[in-house]
Write an enzyme that holds these catalytic residues in place. Sequence first.
Site, PDB file in Angstrom:
ATOM      1  CD1 TRP A 199       1.702  -0.207   0.482  1.00 40.37           C
ATOM      2  CD2 TRP A 199       3.141   0.544  -0.339  1.00 40.37           C
ATOM      3  NE1 TRP A 199       1.362  -1.826  -0.432  1.00 40.37           N
ATOM      4  CE2 TRP A 199       2.991  -1.566  -1.035  1.00 40.37           C
ATOM      5  CE3 TRP A 199       4.787   0.269  -0.954  1.00 40.37           C
ATOM      6  CZ2 TRP A 199       3.842  -1.695  -1.459  1.00 40.37           C
ATOM      7  CZ3 TRP A 199       5.081   0.046  -1.897  1.00 40.37           C
ATOM      8  CH2 TRP A 199       4.874  -1.695  -2.113  1.00 40.37           C
TER       9      TRP A 199
ATOM     10  CE  LYS B 215      -7.415   3.010   4.684  1.00 39.20           C
ATOM     11  NZ  LYS B 215      -5.867   2.243   4.920  1.00 39.20           N
TER      12      LYS B 215
ATOM     13  CD  GLU C  69      -5.495   7.653 -10.584  1.00 40.32           C
ATOM     14  OE1 GLU C  69      -4.768   6.641 -12.012  1.00 40.32           O
ATOM     15  OE2 GLU C  69      -6.019   8.709 -11.769  1.00 40.32           O
TER      16      GLU C  69
ATOM     17  CB  CYS D  54       0.697   1.824 -10.604  1.00 34.99           C
ATOM     18  SG  CYS D  54       0.613   3.950 -10.309  1.00 34.99           S
TER      19      CYS D  54
ATOM     20  CD  GLU E 240       1.153  -2.713 -10.957  1.00 34.53           C
ATOM     21  OE1 GLU E 240      -0.114  -3.509 -10.675  1.00 34.53           O
ATOM     22  OE2 GLU E 240       1.510  -1.984 -10.983  1.00 34.53           O
TER      23      GLU E 240
HETATM   24  P1  ADP Z   1      -1.404  -1.791  -2.239  1.00 32.10           P
HETATM   25  O1  ADP Z   1      -1.171  -3.215  -2.952  1.00 32.10           O
HETATM   26  O2  ADP Z   1      -1.160  -0.123  -3.148  1.00 32.10           O
HETATM   27  O3  ADP Z   1      -1.468  -2.318  -0.613  1.00 32.10           O
HETATM   28  P2  ADP Z   1      -3.892  -2.293  -1.746  1.00 32.10           P
HETATM   29  O4  ADP Z   1      -5.514  -1.651  -2.427  1.00 32.10           O
HETATM   30  O5  ADP Z   1      -3.764  -3.358  -1.019  1.00 32.10           O
HETATM   31  O6  ADP Z   1      -2.605  -1.543  -2.468  1.00 32.10           O
HETATM   32  O7  ADP Z   1      -3.937  -0.644  -0.624  1.00 32.10           O
HETATM   33  C1  ADP Z   1      -4.911   0.652  -1.525  1.00 32.10           C
HETATM   34  C2  ADP Z   1      -5.445   1.596   0.213  1.00 32.10           C
HETATM   35  O8  ADP Z   1      -6.563   0.136  -0.021  1.00 32.10           O
HETATM   36  C3  ADP Z   1      -4.603   1.651   1.233  1.00 32.10           C
HETATM   37  O9  ADP Z   1      -5.250   2.521   2.441  1.00 32.10           O
HETATM   38  C4  ADP Z   1      -5.488  -0.160   2.333  1.00 32.10           C
HETATM   39  O10 ADP Z   1      -5.246   0.241   3.644  1.00 32.10           O
HETATM   40  C5  ADP Z   1      -6.392  -0.135   1.361  1.00 32.10           C
HETATM   41  N1  ADP Z   1      -7.764  -0.470   1.587  1.00 32.10           N
HETATM   42  C6  ADP Z   1      -7.363  -2.087   1.549  1.00 32.10           C
HETATM   43  N2  ADP Z   1      -8.313  -2.966   1.142  1.00 32.10           N
HETATM   44  C7  ADP Z   1      -9.572  -1.842   1.531  1.00 32.10           C
HETATM   45  C8  ADP Z   1     -10.798  -2.671   1.189  1.00 32.10           C
HETATM   46  N3  ADP Z   1     -11.941  -3.457   1.786  1.00 32.10           N
HETATM   47  N4  ADP Z   1     -11.266  -1.126   1.451  1.00 32.10           N
HETATM   48  C9  ADP Z   1     -11.186   0.105   0.878  1.00 32.10           C
HETATM   49  N5  ADP Z   1      -9.719   0.351   1.035  1.00 32.10           N
HETATM   50  C10 ADP Z   1      -9.095  -0.937   1.498  1.00 32.10           C
END
Ligand code: ADP
Length: 482
Positions: A155, A179, A254, A288, A385
């Site tokens: 996001w 996604k 990343e 990041c 972080e």
């Molecule tokens: P942030 O802290 O930036 O929200 P996340 O790693 O939680 O980082 O989210 C980054 C992306 O990964 C988002 O699109 C989130 O919906 C997706 N995401 C979160 N959990 C999972 C999962 N278990 N498998 C795949 N994608 C995921």
Amino acid sequence: LHDRLKDPSLLRDRCYIDGAWVGTPSRPVTNPVNGVELAKVPAFSTAEATQAVEAAERAFPAWAKLTAKQRSNILRKWFELIAANREDLALILTSEQGKPLAEALGEVDIGGAYVEFFAEEARRVYGETIPTQRPDARLLAIKQPIGVCGAITPWNFPCSMITRKVSPALAAGCTVVLKPANETPLTALALVALAEKAGVPKGVFNILTGNSSAIGKVLCEHPAVRFVGFTGSTEVGKILYQQASVGVKKLGLELGGNAPFVVFDDADIDAAVEGAIISKYRNMGQTCVCANRIYAQDKIYDEFVEKLSKKVAAMKIGDGTEAGVTQGPLINMAAVDKVEKHIADAVKGGAKIITGGKRHALGGSFFEPTVLSNVKADALVAHEETFGPLAPVFRFKDEADVIAMCNNSPFGLASYFYARDLGRVWRVAEALEAGMVGVNTGLITTEVAPFGGVKESGLGREGSHHGMEEYVEIKYVMMAGV
Ligand code: ADP
């Protein structure tokens, strides 16, 4: 939001799979400024993710067979549409994400720049001929698109993290299932609407919103998917890495960082303050590559802290769509909790709050941009972080000391330092364990340079011609009997 857009058709509440806008809008998307609902999007899961992958699989052969110039022309058109709609895209972005409008415009511009760059790069995927080891044979290596690609994006950069993955994939001849983050799907859907308008054929670029872990699992485990590009947390990156091992799938990751920002005593202090502000407070500290730990050398420590906190105290906080605002709300209350936790921990260890330090009077997820001095090396913020507007300033004595502190981390994404001695500049740039080093600058991201990390910050590079390599496979051909 609908009424404020020049082209309200960019505001989509359905997903795009196999060339059709589908789904029932059911998951609310809210504005972090006030919690107001902006739209709803579909809550898709395993079944729809599988359909999307299969659509991308069907579309792959024809897309891969187009000439590079044909794909380049479509990408070029997509870039032009992004540029023509930059104000609407930025408004959608700020509304769902919170960053100031000027920053959102900047992000849309670099988001478009990735598409432009890879439209150009599409035509330069050269192979090679190899001097042969036997007289009757000729050897060559050709590059072919890897296949169906998954993209999972965060996001904090709802536009540029998408184009940085999708445009090299499409340029190479791959098809994509995207996604986006649940917090910011509207920018993503608008980008897809523009790609459709640009002439990207059905099934080539699909997007679905909904259950992240279920969709992520399909992208990692469906045999048709050959590459998954992810930007997000190290925690989720490790889950994807494990899931992708089942089918020995190539991944681009990343992940998180813990960027050090070092100010040596021979630095231009005013420039270092400017750089620290850009690096630390851009997107309210939610990038990041944000400076997470600021190290200032003994002799200039007090001057640096004083100048930095003066600028930070003068920042304007508010709704990012209002003129002059430089700091919006954080993405959610969990983000606020983390900043508070890091401040409390540092203060317990003897740190001093120079400016900020608490939730902002505006309420919600607004937080005062903060500067801490006298932070100790064992503080939580030195190791984790923060992802928020907190600048902890640590004191250091000499070069060897600070390099050791910088490298004392499982992460290695961005790093920054300010110095003027040429020997020192080389030594430190080479010694830092990081994928990227900014010397006398706090802003290093550009579409023409390779972005990525070492250690637990990830795998692979995005942007530049290296970013294209992720999406092609090398095939070696020996032609014998010559
Ligand atoms: P942030 O802290 O930036 O929200 P996340 O790693 O939680 O980082 O989210 C980054 C992306 O990964 C988002 O699109 C989130 O919906 C997706 N995401 C979160 N959990 C999972 C999962 N278990 N498998 C795949 N994608 C995921």
